[in-house]
Scaffold this active site. Sequence first.
Site, PDB file in Angstrom:
ATOM      1  NE  ARG A   1      -1.999  -0.909   3.556  1.00 46.10           N
ATOM      2  CZ  ARG A   1      -1.700  -2.059   4.152  1.00 46.10           C
ATOM      3  NH1 ARG A   1      -2.265  -3.180   3.766  1.00 46.10           N
ATOM      4  NH2 ARG A   1      -0.835  -2.088   5.142  1.00 46.10           N
ATOM      5  CB  ILE A   2       3.612   2.502   2.193  1.00 48.07           C
ATOM      6  CG1 ILE A   2       2.757   2.308   3.453  1.00 48.07           C
ATOM      7  CG2 ILE A   2       4.403   3.803   2.294  1.00 48.07           C
ATOM      8  CD1 ILE A   2       3.544   2.123   4.734  1.00 48.07           C
TER       9      ILE A   2
ATOM     10  NE  ARG B   1       6.073 -11.440  -0.312  1.00 46.55           N
ATOM     11  CZ  ARG B   1       5.578 -11.289   0.899  1.00 46.55           C
ATOM     12  NH1 ARG B   1       6.107 -11.945   1.888  1.00 46.55           N
ATOM     13  NH2 ARG B   1       4.568 -10.480   1.143  1.00 46.55           N
ATOM     14  CB  THR B   2       2.797 -11.300  -5.647  1.00 43.56           C
ATOM     15  OG1 THR B   2       2.497 -10.396  -4.594  1.00 43.56           O
ATOM     16  CG2 THR B   2       2.848 -12.704  -5.139  1.00 43.56           C
TER      17      THR B   2
ATOM     18  CB  ALA C   1      11.784  -0.522   4.643  1.00 42.59           C
ATOM     19  NE  ARG C   2       9.884  -1.758  11.689  1.00 45.45           N
ATOM     20  CZ  ARG C   2       8.879  -0.903  11.510  1.00 45.45           C
ATOM     21  NH1 ARG C   2       9.025   0.174  10.762  1.00 45.45           N
ATOM     22  NH2 ARG C   2       7.718  -1.094  12.123  1.00 45.45           N
TER      23      ARG C   2
ATOM     24  CD  GLU D   1      14.677   2.593  14.160  1.00 48.25           C
ATOM     25  OE1 GLU D   1      15.143   2.808  13.028  1.00 48.25           O
ATOM     26  OE2 GLU D   1      13.487   2.794  14.459  1.00 48.25           O
TER      27      GLU D   1
ATOM     28  CG  HIS E   1      11.214   4.738  12.838  1.00 46.87           C
ATOM     29  ND1 HIS E   1      11.568   3.439  13.123  1.00 46.87           N
ATOM     30  CD2 HIS E   1      10.066   4.645  12.123  1.00 46.87           C
ATOM     31  CE1 HIS E   1      10.674   2.602  12.612  1.00 46.87           C
ATOM     32  NE2 HIS E   1       9.743   3.314  12.010  1.00 46.87           N
ATOM     33  CB  ILE E   2       9.596  11.189  12.104  1.00 44.93           C
ATOM     34  CG1 ILE E   2      10.580  11.747  11.060  1.00 44.93           C
ATOM     35  CG2 ILE E   2      10.153  11.290  13.505  1.00 44.93           C
ATOM     36  CD1 ILE E   2      10.779  13.253  11.139  1.00 44.93           C
TER      37      ILE E   2
HETATM   38  C1  GLV Z   1       6.369   2.501  11.410  1.00 37.31           C
HETATM   39  O1  GLV Z   1       7.502   2.297  11.149  1.00 37.31           O
HETATM   40  C2  GLV Z   1       5.333   1.532  11.277  1.00 37.31           C
HETATM   41  O2  GLV Z   1       5.644   0.363  11.030  1.00 37.31           O
HETATM   42  O3  GLV Z   1       4.162   1.889  11.460  1.00 37.31           O
END
Ligand code: GLV
Length: 327
Positions: free
Chosen positions: A157-158, A178-179, A238-239, A268, A286-287
């Site tokens: 979605r994002i 992936r798909t 992402a992460r 983090e 991470h905002i």
């Molecule tokens: C933020 O990083 C979230 O996963 O919502």
Amino acid sequence: MGRPTVVVTREVFDDVLALLREHAEVIDNPTDEPLAPAALAERASAADALVCALTDRIDDALLAAAPRLRAVANIAVGHNNIDLAACTARGVLATNTPGVLDETTADFAWALLLGVARRLTEAERYLREGRWTGWQLKQLAGADVHGATLGIVGMGRIGQAIARRASGFRMNVLYCNRTRLPEPVEQSLAARWVDQATLLETADFVLLMVPYSPATHHLIGADELARMKPSAFLVNTARGGVVDDAALIAALAARRIAGAALDVFEGEPAFDRRFLDLDNVVLSPHIASSSVATRRAMAMLAARNALAALRGETPPNLLNPAALQGR
Ligand code: GLV
């Protein structure tokens, strides 16, 4: 049965607490201090539900210390802080907050992308430090975004919300996922599905929007960075852990890629301080989902998920339906 107890591990908005208090006894955390594992276990020991954050590690040890727990409602869409298998084994419903943060996160991904391309934070430092003595033709010259190729790794979605915004910049959009998306969706996004190597080799901006899991750990490391064009930029919304930060620092320092913009880091809130010595990186803590409206919506959704679970309903954003069997 008396009123259930909900433990809210971090500071949230008053209307979120008010909603929870209509239905439950609430133990909140107005100081917003992240809870160390022992303190979290101690609070959770009395809880029927937890409304928690990505700073809380929800593992089997925590669950063992919380025998009454029926639900864990994460205030985040990412849920790599929760051991889903352990929750399922103990019949604990786990939920996240998808949907409500897509547009806000996509906005911020663009802020990062534009910021690094046009050297915005570097330019501000230059000005604040009193180094600006006058106009120069080549001063802080950056890279164009319009007309460039955007490569999105992770087209959920994002990722799709990010892709939609690219048409305003008349960009060429590639993605890997992936798909593959259904053709009508690809067409509406004007996005082309390619393999990861092609994306890395072709994109001017490589933007990461995949969930973190063992499969995406160090998805971008030295080899992948070496595939990118020397003129290309990496954006990570992402992460931490999806990128090998040490490899990225080496690539940035050697100018093997042009720059990076990062909202997330390995380990983090600690992060590799060598990033601070590099001018070609834009850094934020991470905002990406942090607009007031969206953070409120995320906390509210987590509260609704927790309350639904406590009422014996299936919460709207259940991550582990198998846990319903154990109830
Ligand atoms: C933020 O990083 C979230 O996963 O919502």
